[in-house]
Motif scaffolding. Structure first.
Motif, PDB file in Angstrom:
ATOM      1  N   MET A   1       0.833  -1.179   0.000  1.00  0.00           N
ATOM      2  CA  MET A   1       0.000   0.000   0.000  1.00  0.00           C
ATOM      3  C   MET A   1       0.882   1.249   0.000  1.00  0.00           C
ATOM      4  N   SER A   2       0.474   2.236  -0.746  1.00  0.00           N
ATOM      5  CA  SER A   2       1.209   3.482  -0.888  1.00  0.00           C
ATOM      6  C   SER A   2       1.260   4.239   0.444  1.00  0.00           C
ATOM      7  N   TYR A   3       2.405   4.831   0.739  1.00  0.00           N
ATOM      8  CA  TYR A   3       2.565   5.620   1.962  1.00  0.00           C
ATOM      9  C   TYR A   3       1.648   6.842   1.925  1.00  0.00           C
ATOM     10  N   ASP A   4       1.507   7.465   0.737  1.00  0.00           N
ATOM     11  CA  ASP A   4       0.690   8.668   0.612  1.00  0.00           C
ATOM     12  C   ASP A   4       0.370   8.912  -0.857  1.00  0.00           C
ATOM     13  N   ASP A   5      -0.635   9.731  -1.105  1.00  0.00           N
ATOM     14  CA  ASP A   5      -0.954  10.211  -2.452  1.00  0.00           C
ATOM     15  C   ASP A   5      -0.509  11.668  -2.505  1.00  0.00           C
ATOM     16  N   VAL A   6       0.314  12.008  -3.508  1.00  0.00           N
ATOM     17  CA  VAL A   6       0.898  13.348  -3.585  1.00  0.00           C
ATOM     18  C   VAL A   6       0.657  13.924  -4.974  1.00  0.00           C
ATOM     19  N   CYS A  24      10.852  11.977   2.045  1.00  0.00           N
ATOM     20  CA  CYS A  24      10.468  10.698   2.642  1.00  0.00           C
ATOM     21  C   CYS A  24      10.716  10.788   4.155  1.00  0.00           C
ATOM     22  N   PRO A  25       9.887  10.126   4.954  1.00  0.00           N
ATOM     23  CA  PRO A  25      10.099  10.159   6.406  1.00  0.00           C
ATOM     24  C   PRO A  25      11.462   9.624   6.843  1.00  0.00           C
ATOM     25  N   CYS A  26      12.107   8.814   6.014  1.00  0.00           N
ATOM     26  CA  CYS A  26      13.413   8.262   6.380  1.00  0.00           C
ATOM     27  C   CYS A  26      14.531   9.289   6.236  1.00  0.00           C
ATOM     28  N   PRO A  47      14.835   5.612  -2.650  1.00  0.00           N
ATOM     29  CA  PRO A  47      15.960   4.690  -2.861  1.00  0.00           C
ATOM     30  C   PRO A  47      16.568   4.149  -1.564  1.00  0.00           C
ATOM     31  N   SER A  48      16.192   4.718  -0.409  1.00  0.00           N
ATOM     32  CA  SER A  48      16.808   4.316   0.859  1.00  0.00           C
ATOM     33  C   SER A  48      15.942   3.423   1.738  1.00  0.00           C
ATOM     34  N   CYS A  49      14.654   3.328   1.439  1.00  0.00           N
ATOM     35  CA  CYS A  49      13.789   2.476   2.252  1.00  0.00           C
ATOM     36  C   CYS A  49      12.733   1.833   1.352  1.00  0.00           C
ATOM     37  N   SER A  50      11.793   1.148   1.926  1.00  0.00           N
ATOM     38  CA  SER A  50      10.797   0.420   1.133  1.00  0.00           C
ATOM     39  C   SER A  50       9.531   1.229   0.865  1.00  0.00           C
ATOM     40  N   LEU A  51       9.471   2.472   1.332  1.00  0.00           N
ATOM     41  CA  LEU A  51       8.268   3.274   1.122  1.00  0.00           C
ATOM     42  C   LEU A  51       8.154   3.774  -0.319  1.00  0.00           C
TER      43      LEU A  51
END
Length: 82
Positions: A1-6, A24-26, A47-51
């Motif tokens: 599922m998508s983290y957010d719709d932007v 990204c929150p990361c 590129p740094s996390c799975s979100l």
């Protein structure tokens, strides 16, 4: 599922990455290129996390269209030459 719709308007163009980015929150950036958008891709990945986020945009703004100044063949009119 998508983290957010932007919305694409809420993203920032990054000339160095040649991509639209969004924080990204990361601490890294979600990224999507114009080429991705042209082929209908709507997922920007970090590129740094799975979100990932879903990018909301009008595909017509990014598709390669024939020159808008070209004349539609069906609208051409014959011209009499003297």
């Amino acid at each position: 599922m998508s983290y957010d719709d932007v919305e694409i308007e809420d993203m920032e163009w990054n000339e160095e990455l040649k991509a639209f980015t969004y924080p990204c929150p990361c601490g890294d950036l979600f990224q999507i290129t114009k080429e991705d958008l042209k082929i209908g891709e709507e997922i920007a990945r970090c590129p740094s996390c799975s979100l990932y986020i879903t990018v909301i945009y009008n595909m017509e703004d990014f598709t390669d269209q024939k020159s808008k100044s070209s004349i539609d063949q069906s609208k051409q009119q014959p011209v009499a030459v003297a």
